[in-house]
Design an enzyme around this catalytic site. Structure first.
Site, mmCIF file in Angstrom:
data_model
loop_
_atom_site.group_PDB
_atom_site.id
_atom_site.type_symbol
_atom_site.label_atom_id
_atom_site.label_comp_id
_atom_site.label_asym_id
_atom_site.label_seq_id
_atom_site.Cartn_x
_atom_site.Cartn_y
_atom_site.Cartn_z
ATOM 1 N N HIS A 172 0.785 -1.356 0.294
ATOM 2 C CA HIS A 172 0.015 0.092 0.004
ATOM 3 C C HIS A 172 0.930 0.992 -0.175
ATOM 4 O O HIS A 172 2.064 1.134 0.413
ATOM 5 C CB HIS A 172 -0.986 -0.147 1.109
ATOM 6 C CG HIS A 172 -0.509 0.148 2.475
ATOM 7 N ND1 HIS A 172 0.093 -1.129 3.189
ATOM 8 C CD2 HIS A 172 -0.202 1.177 3.314
ATOM 9 C CE1 HIS A 172 0.467 -0.596 4.386
ATOM 10 N NE2 HIS A 172 0.610 0.769 4.541
ATOM 11 N N TYR A 222 -6.473 6.176 9.690
ATOM 12 C CA TYR A 222 -6.678 6.845 10.970
ATOM 13 C C TYR A 222 -7.642 7.872 11.310
ATOM 14 O O TYR A 222 -7.818 8.598 10.442
ATOM 15 C CB TYR A 222 -5.223 7.383 11.123
ATOM 16 C CG TYR A 222 -4.048 6.641 11.086
ATOM 17 C CD1 TYR A 222 -3.613 6.062 12.426
ATOM 18 C CD2 TYR A 222 -3.313 6.143 10.148
ATOM 19 C CE1 TYR A 222 -2.564 5.269 12.526
ATOM 20 C CE2 TYR A 222 -2.461 5.124 10.007
ATOM 21 C CZ TYR A 222 -1.688 4.810 11.327
ATOM 22 O OH TYR A 222 -0.792 3.827 11.417
ATOM 23 N N PRO A 236 1.620 2.498 19.212
ATOM 24 C CA PRO A 236 1.200 1.976 17.807
ATOM 25 C C PRO A 236 0.698 2.941 16.783
ATOM 26 O O PRO A 236 0.686 2.390 15.872
ATOM 27 C CB PRO A 236 0.162 0.727 18.293
ATOM 28 C CG PRO A 236 -0.585 1.372 19.623
ATOM 29 C CD PRO A 236 0.287 2.275 20.265
ATOM 30 N N LYS A 257 5.464 1.485 14.140
ATOM 31 C CA LYS A 257 6.786 1.582 14.184
ATOM 32 C C LYS A 257 7.549 0.291 14.924
ATOM 33 O O LYS A 257 8.694 0.225 14.617
ATOM 34 C CB LYS A 257 7.226 2.815 14.652
ATOM 35 C CG LYS A 257 7.066 3.932 13.618
ATOM 36 C CD LYS A 257 7.699 3.928 12.321
ATOM 37 C CE LYS A 257 6.867 4.576 11.338
ATOM 38 N NZ LYS A 257 6.872 3.811 10.063
ATOM 39 N N TYR A 273 7.216 9.000 8.453
ATOM 40 C CA TYR A 273 6.393 7.954 8.447
ATOM 41 C C TYR A 273 6.988 6.748 7.888
ATOM 42 O O TYR A 273 6.625 5.641 8.172
ATOM 43 C CB TYR A 273 4.954 8.176 8.049
ATOM 44 C CG TYR A 273 4.045 7.167 8.042
ATOM 45 C CD1 TYR A 273 3.519 6.471 9.216
ATOM 46 C CD2 TYR A 273 3.509 6.741 6.654
ATOM 47 C CE1 TYR A 273 2.796 5.654 9.231
ATOM 48 C CE2 TYR A 273 2.294 5.777 6.741
ATOM 49 C CZ TYR A 273 2.081 5.205 8.046
ATOM 50 O OH TYR A 273 1.031 4.018 8.119
#
Ligand code: APR
Ligand code: PHB
Length: 393
Positions: free
Chosen positions: A72, A200, A292, A296, A384
């Site tokens: 993704h 998110y 979480p 990572k 990220y």
């Protein structure tokens, strides 16, 4: 018993280290406290950074991931009543993530270990690390009721946050950094098709996350108070609450079904420095924990192991200790980058109990800035995605 590297803990960090060392002709023995079934039964995150995928691939561990993993491009952020946006790591950095559960990675690591007849001891009790500051460290433990001693050149502390390795570094040498968040995540795994993107969500009722394991297996989480009891959350209540947090069109798209796993995890950030002492080297959760948000934890375990394996390889192949000496410094640069982004995303996306109106407004304007600024999105995508692995000098 004698080996080159005694690996404490058979989670992803310990098993991967043992695998990479084997590929370089370095002997190791893994000493794990739990049974294999217990280790395989743990449901953890499943988002792999491009770097993690590379490390697994380079070490012959990507065959099933290539077949079953879902690549993704980034993450979607939705936000009550406002326009959603997508942090497109593929577009900004040309890299893709992979969704592939840690449970699967753990299975692949055990399968690889079995193929090479690796020394992996399960259900070892009372593990103690001895003489770590000398050139002749050893490990004592009880196996089937009998005390055993494993002599070695080095000890790798891969025994997670609750292990014994970190505590073998003297208190006056260790520095710890910690932040405990005033909420946890209630997670549900269900045999239902997931939403198309990892999504998110920031909502006045609390954070929510939609993730996936495969086209028929979804993983969802909601922010809950720290004292939440799992018995109070039957499936129906979970799905109702989850849908209340997502914008209508996404709530309508969520396919519900019976949960196959349900658990609550507290959120914390934790780093110990240095990650080495004498002949003991920490890797993974034994040295650091991230909340979480950002997924990572596993990725950091993999980068620690990459640096540690490279340093050990240099020692055994050429007798050089520079990479071992600088292991902690090198690993911590990447650790702190991910610790920071995990803290940032946690702060940006959760509702903090007791937050002042000022703090709430500041959070909303930060989200609005990230939504509307190309530069902010590129910067977010960069951290990220995880820092690239550093070349050895
Ligand atoms: N002796 C031997 N083994 C131990 C001991 C001990 N005293 N204490 C703990 N262990 C084992 C645990 O049973 C576990 O299997 O060490 C292993 C540690 O594994 P993890 O906790 O999975 O940690 P790690 O291998 O560092 O993996 C990285 O980061 O965010 C997380 O979900 C991510 O679990 C992943 C972790
Ligand atoms: C997961 O798929 O379990 C997951 C995804 C993203 C996160 C945390 C967990 O930030």
């Amino acid at each position: 018993m004698r080996t080159n590297v005694a690996v404490i803990g058979g989670g992803p960090a310990g098993m991967l280290l043992s695998e990479i060392l084997h590929r370089h002709g370095i002997k190791s023995m893994v000493i794990e406290r739990q049974s294999r079934d217990h280790v395989l039964g743990r449901i953890r995150a499943g988002v792999l950074e491009p770097t993690t995928v590379d490390v697994l691939r380079t070490n012959g561990l990507a065959e099933r991931m290539g077949r079953e993993g879902l690549p993704h491009d980034g993450m979607k952020i939705v936000w009550a009543g406002r326009e959603s946006f997508f942090i497109d790591v593929k577009q900004h950095l040309g890299k893709r993530f992979m969704t592939y559960g840690q449970t699967n990675i753990q299975e692949d690591l055990f399968a690889a270990a079995d193929r090479r007849g690796a020394a992996v001891l399960s259900e070892a009790q009372d593990v103690q690390l001895m003489n770590v500051s000398s050139e002749h460290p050893f490990v004592k433990f009880r196996l089937n009721g009998e005390m055993q001693q494993l002599d070695c050149d080095f000890i790798a502390g891969c025994d997670g946050f609750h292990g014994v390795s970190r505590a073998s570094i003297p208190r006056d040498v260790r520095r710890e950094f910690e932040k405990v968040y005033p909420f946890g995540w209630l997670g549900v795994l269900s045999k239902t098709p997931p939403l198309p993107d990892i999504t998110y969500c920031n909502h006045p009722r609390g954070f929510a996350l939609a993730s996936m394991r495969n086209p028929q297996l979804s993983r969802y989480y909601i922010q809950v108070p720290v004292d939440t009891r799992i018995e109070d959350w039957p499936d129906e209540r979970f799905w109702t609450e989850l849908k209340l947090r997502y914008p209508q069109e996404l709530a309508d798209a969520i396919v519900t079904g019976p949960s196959v796993e349900k658990s609550i995890a507290p959120l914390r950030s934790f780093v110990t420095e240095p990650m080495q002492y004498g002949r003991l080297f920490l890797a993974g959760d034994s040295a650091h924990i991230v909340p979480p948000t950002g997924a990572k934890g596993l990725n950091l375990a993999v980068s620690d192991v990459f640096y540690l394996a490279r340093a050990l390889e240099a020692f055994y192949a050429r007798g050089t200790t520079e990479l071992l000496d600088s292991y902690s410094q090198t690993a911590l640069r990447r650790v702190w980058s991910s610790v920071r982004i995990s803290w940032y995303l946690t702060t940006l996306l959760h509702r903090f109990p007791g937050a002042s109106e000022f703090e709430q407004r500041a959070q909303e304007y930060e989200l609005e800035y990230v939504r509307s600024s190309h530069h902010a999105q590129v910067a977010l995508a960069e951290t990220y995605a995880g820092l690239p692995l550093e070349e050895a000098e």
